[in-house]
Scaffold this motif. Structure first.
Motif, PDB file in Angstrom:
ATOM      1  N   ILE A  79      52.136  47.694  37.458  1.00 46.37           N
ATOM      2  CA  ILE A  79      50.584  47.960  37.070  1.00 46.37           C
ATOM      3  C   ILE A  79      49.853  47.781  38.172  1.00 46.37           C
ATOM      4  N   LEU A  80      48.822  49.073  38.749  1.00 42.08           N
ATOM      5  CA  LEU A  80      48.508  48.889  39.948  1.00 42.08           C
ATOM      6  C   LEU A  80      46.918  48.895  39.758  1.00 42.08           C
ATOM      7  N   LEU A  81      46.318  48.070  40.251  1.00 40.56           N
ATOM      8  CA  LEU A  81      44.753  47.773  39.920  1.00 40.56           C
ATOM      9  C   LEU A  81      44.043  48.324  41.349  1.00 40.56           C
ATOM     10  N   THR A  82      43.132  49.165  41.175  1.00 40.75           N
ATOM     11  CA  THR A  82      42.195  49.558  42.331  1.00 40.75           C
ATOM     12  C   THR A  82      40.883  49.226  41.866  1.00 40.75           C
ATOM     13  N   GLY A  83      39.907  49.379  43.131  1.00 37.15           N
ATOM     14  CA  GLY A  83      38.615  48.897  42.883  1.00 37.15           C
ATOM     15  C   GLY A  83      37.834  48.777  44.237  1.00 37.15           C
ATOM     16  N   THR A  84      36.745  48.693  44.121  1.00 32.89           N
ATOM     17  CA  THR A  84      35.694  48.299  45.492  1.00 32.89           C
ATOM     18  C   THR A  84      35.787  46.847  45.740  1.00 32.89           C
ATOM     19  N   PRO A  85      35.881  46.250  46.982  1.00 33.20           N
ATOM     20  CA  PRO A  85      36.056  44.977  47.196  1.00 33.20           C
ATOM     21  C   PRO A  85      34.937  44.070  46.447  1.00 33.20           C
ATOM     22  N   GLY A  86      35.400  43.174  45.670  1.00 33.12           N
ATOM     23  CA  GLY A  86      34.580  42.075  44.990  1.00 33.12           C
ATOM     24  C   GLY A  86      34.478  42.440  43.655  1.00 33.12           C
ATOM     25  N   CYS A  87      35.162  43.202  43.104  1.00 37.70           N
ATOM     26  CA  CYS A  87      34.977  43.951  41.595  1.00 37.70           C
ATOM     27  C   CYS A  87      35.924  42.968  40.538  1.00 37.70           C
ATOM     28  N   ILE A 110      37.694  40.556  31.827  1.00 38.60           N
ATOM     29  CA  ILE A 110      37.668  39.191  31.667  1.00 38.60           C
ATOM     30  C   ILE A 110      36.519  38.581  31.074  1.00 38.60           C
ATOM     31  N   ASN A 111      36.568  37.891  30.016  1.00 33.84           N
ATOM     32  CA  ASN A 111      35.584  37.088  29.365  1.00 33.84           C
ATOM     33  C   ASN A 111      35.054  36.003  30.091  1.00 33.84           C
ATOM     34  N   ALA A 112      33.789  35.978  30.858  1.00 35.77           N
ATOM     35  CA  ALA A 112      33.481  34.920  31.694  1.00 35.77           C
ATOM     36  C   ALA A 112      33.274  33.639  30.910  1.00 35.77           C
ATOM     37  N   GLU A 113      32.710  33.646  29.500  1.00 29.26           N
ATOM     38  CA  GLU A 113      32.515  32.637  28.829  1.00 29.26           C
ATOM     39  C   GLU A 113      33.676  31.982  28.518  1.00 29.26           C
ATOM     40  N   TYR A 114      34.669  32.514  28.011  1.00 28.76           N
ATOM     41  CA  TYR A 114      36.003  31.815  27.907  1.00 28.76           C
ATOM     42  C   TYR A 114      37.000  31.636  28.868  1.00 28.76           C
ATOM     43  N   GLY A 115      36.843  32.621  29.950  1.00 27.69           N
ATOM     44  CA  GLY A 115      37.825  32.561  30.979  1.00 27.69           C
ATOM     45  C   GLY A 115      39.184  33.185  30.599  1.00 27.69           C
ATOM     46  N   SER A 116      39.279  34.369  29.691  1.00 22.91           N
ATOM     47  CA  SER A 116      40.463  34.731  29.383  1.00 22.91           C
ATOM     48  C   SER A 116      40.009  36.311  28.707  1.00 22.91           C
ATOM     49  N   PHE A 117      41.039  37.118  28.547  1.00 19.84           N
ATOM     50  CA  PHE A 117      40.766  38.368  27.949  1.00 19.84           C
ATOM     51  C   PHE A 117      40.020  38.297  26.591  1.00 19.84           C
ATOM     52  N   ASN A 118      39.177  39.253  26.280  1.00 22.27           N
ATOM     53  CA  ASN A 118      38.528  39.348  24.830  1.00 22.27           C
ATOM     54  C   ASN A 118      39.693  40.081  24.180  1.00 22.27           C
ATOM     55  N   THR A 119      39.535  39.813  22.834  1.00 21.34           N
ATOM     56  CA  THR A 119      40.469  40.578  21.918  1.00 21.34           C
ATOM     57  C   THR A 119      40.860  42.141  22.187  1.00 21.34           C
ATOM     58  N   LEU A 120      39.560  42.833  22.080  1.00 22.87           N
ATOM     59  CA  LEU A 120      39.715  44.171  22.465  1.00 22.87           C
ATOM     60  C   LEU A 120      40.333  44.679  23.657  1.00 22.87           C
ATOM     61  N   GLN A 121      39.990  43.868  24.796  1.00 19.10           N
ATOM     62  CA  GLN A 121      40.641  44.080  25.959  1.00 19.10           C
ATOM     63  C   GLN A 121      42.109  43.909  26.109  1.00 19.10           C
ATOM     64  N   HIS A 122      42.387  42.832  25.366  1.00 13.98           N
ATOM     65  CA  HIS A 122      43.900  42.457  25.406  1.00 13.98           C
ATOM     66  C   HIS A 122      44.734  43.679  24.684  1.00 13.98           C
ATOM     67  N   TYR A 123      44.056  44.283  23.516  1.00 13.26           N
ATOM     68  CA  TYR A 123      44.782  45.018  22.734  1.00 13.26           C
ATOM     69  C   TYR A 123      44.838  46.389  23.459  1.00 13.26           C
ATOM     70  N   LYS A 138      39.499  42.434  41.059  1.00 14.81           N
ATOM     71  CA  LYS A 138      41.042  43.161  40.972  1.00 14.81           C
ATOM     72  C   LYS A 138      42.060  41.921  41.081  1.00 14.81           C
ATOM     73  N   THR A 139      41.767  41.005  41.967  1.00 14.23           N
ATOM     74  CA  THR A 139      42.963  39.923  42.099  1.00 14.23           C
ATOM     75  C   THR A 139      42.783  39.020  40.780  1.00 14.23           C
ATOM     76  N   GLU A 140      41.597  38.509  40.422  1.00 12.86           N
ATOM     77  CA  GLU A 140      41.261  37.731  39.054  1.00 12.86           C
ATOM     78  C   GLU A 140      41.960  38.412  37.903  1.00 12.86           C
ATOM     79  N   LEU A 141      41.808  39.697  37.739  1.00 14.16           N
ATOM     80  CA  LEU A 141      42.253  40.339  36.666  1.00 14.16           C
ATOM     81  C   LEU A 141      43.886  40.501  36.811  1.00 14.16           C
ATOM     82  N   ALA A 142      44.295  40.621  37.842  1.00  9.70           N
ATOM     83  CA  ALA A 142      45.910  40.672  38.366  1.00  9.70           C
ATOM     84  C   ALA A 142      46.594  39.731  37.985  1.00  9.70           C
TER      85      ALA A 142
END
Length: 100
Positions: A33-41, A1-14, A43-47
């Motif tokens: 789609i299953l997202l995994t990762g350490t606490p606070g990384c 997620i692009n913190a500056e714009y609050g959305s996916f950047n074009t490459l991530q989205h692609y 995951k919920t925001e991306l999902a």
């Protein structure tokens, strides 16, 4: 997620959309789609962003497990509860009406 714009950047989205196309090669209408990762990384925001962008449902498995006591003991080495996957699936199927 692009913190500056609050959305996916074009490459991530692609990359995400291409990954989803690969997953959907099977005879499915929508992928899981299953997202995994350490606490606070993030995951919920991306999902949440993925679900919104792709018009999909976001199910927080940790929340489902916690609310329905879907655990099968404690892992003392990792200091965490052991998830009872069958119980989680039953809870999700019951709540959202999914069928196997």
């Amino acid at each position: 997620i692009n913190a500056e714009y609050g959305s996916f950047n074009t490459l991530q989205h692609y990359y995400i959309l291409n990954l989803i196309e690969i997953v959907m090669v099977e005879d499915r209408k929508r992928p899981n789609i299953l997202l995994t990762g350490t606490p606070g990384c993030g995951k919920t925001e991306l999902a949440t962003q993925l679900a919104k962008t792709l018009d999909m449902r976001h199910i927080n498995i940790g929340k489902v497990a916690s609310e329905n006591d879907c655990y099968d003991g404690q892992d003392n080495d990792l200091e965490c509860k052991i998830l009872d996957e069958d119980k989680v699936l039953k809870c999700i199927e019951k709540r959202y009406g999914f069928r196997k």
